[in-house]
Design a protein around this motif. Structure first.
Motif, PDB file in Angstrom:
ATOM      1  N   LEU A 115      12.409  -6.322  15.658  1.00 21.75           N
ATOM      2  CA  LEU A 115      11.462  -6.494  14.560  1.00 21.75           C
ATOM      3  C   LEU A 115      10.074  -6.828  15.097  1.00 21.75           C
ATOM      4  CD1 LEU A 115      11.045  -6.548  11.480  1.00 21.75           C
ATOM      5  CD2 LEU A 115      11.387  -9.025  11.590  1.00 21.75           C
ATOM      6  N   THR A 183      14.921 -12.664  11.601  1.00 19.98           N
ATOM      7  CA  THR A 183      15.352 -11.691  10.601  1.00 19.98           C
ATOM      8  C   THR A 183      16.433 -12.254   9.685  1.00 19.98           C
ATOM      9  OG1 THR A 183      17.107 -10.744  11.973  1.00 19.98           O
ATOM     10  CG2 THR A 183      14.883  -9.840  12.241  1.00 19.98           C
ATOM     11  N   THR A 229      14.558  -6.133   7.423  1.00 17.82           N
ATOM     12  CA  THR A 229      14.229  -6.746   8.714  1.00 17.82           C
ATOM     13  C   THR A 229      15.334  -6.582   9.742  1.00 17.82           C
ATOM     14  OG1 THR A 229      15.037  -8.926   7.972  1.00 17.82           O
ATOM     15  CG2 THR A 229      12.675  -8.462   7.695  1.00 17.82           C
TER      16      THR A 229
END
Length: 258
Positions: A115, A183, A229
């Protein structure tokens, strides 16, 4: 056609992700044993009925996911949707591997590492070159945004990168020099992000109390979606499996608005 044994792939996955390091909410590793040889794997975020059905339709040998089955404190009885998923996997001899916290935490293949790459964050690193982290199990990453300099700009960049409108809490004009991120459903870890001196914290979900903490500490908060995410770690892991064993690995993104 290249193939790898279920046993060899399990060992490689467990070793690569160091699954034994984590006290998790679910079993990590091979959750359902199927065929003994693997030539084609479907990867996805969650082992839903829809993903299992697609794996069967594509004649895959295995499914590799971040969110698997048999979660702590859930009803252990095999009935309803749980029975349907498991029955389908067993009927078609599908192997199911799932890695939760080990996939979040991996310094290269993990959800947080990936991410950060997608969002253009530059991770801070310690003297050994490892990512600088905080929070439980070192799951919250610390770094700086390489483009956005304000909370509002950061929210816009996240929207463009993930193609999902994030929830942004805080002053859009707030300067962001240090950002923390984790995330998925890691909203409670905003406390660790604040303690580490981050001006903004990015995660997947929000809780009612998250708003108050953000407001009262002046920490910018962005909830960009649990699924949104966590699409990238499993893709990176699948690519690593394909490169290591020369087998076919295909990622399927079944959208989830949460």
């Amino acid at each position: 056609m290249n193939q790898v044994s279920t046993q060899e792939l399990t060992h490689w996955l467990d070793t690569t992700l160091q699954a034994w390091r984590f006290k998790d909410y679910c079993p990590n590793g091979l959750q359902v044993e199927g065929k003994g040889a693997i030539t084609y794997i479907i990867t996805g975020v969650t082992a839903s009925q829809a993903l299992i059905e697609l794996a069967v339709a594509k004649k895959a040998d295995a499914v590799l996911v971040h969110h698997g089955w048999f979660w702590k404190n859930e009803d252990p009885c095999i009935r309803g949707p749980k029975r349907a998923r498991l029955a389908l996997a067993l009927r078609h001899e599908l192997n199911l591997w799932a890695y939760h916290l080990p996939l979040d935490a991996h310094p290269v293949l993990g959800n947080n590492a990936q991410l950060g790459r997608v969002l253009g964050f530059e991770p801070e690193r310690d003297e050994s070159g490892q990512p600088l982290t905080c929070g439980p199990d070192g799951l919250v990453w610390l770094g700086r945004p390489t483009r956005a300099k304000t909370l509002g700009a950061l929210g816009n960049e996240i929207y463009e990168a993930l193609q999902r409108q994030p929830l942004v809490v805080g002053n859009p004009q707030q300067n962001i020099e240090r950002v923390a991120w984790c995330t998925g459903g890691a909203q409670s870890m905003i406390e660790a992000a604040t303690a580490a001196g981050a001006q903004a914290y990015v995660t997947g979900e929000a809780s009612e109390q998250t708003f108050h903490w953000a407001q009262e500490t002046g920490t910018g908060f962005i909830a960009a979606g649990h699924h949104a995410t966590e699409r990238y770690g499993i893709q990176a892991l699948g690519q690593a499996v394909a490169a290591q064993f020369g087998i076919r690995v295909e990622f399927i993104d079944l959208d989830n608005p949460i």
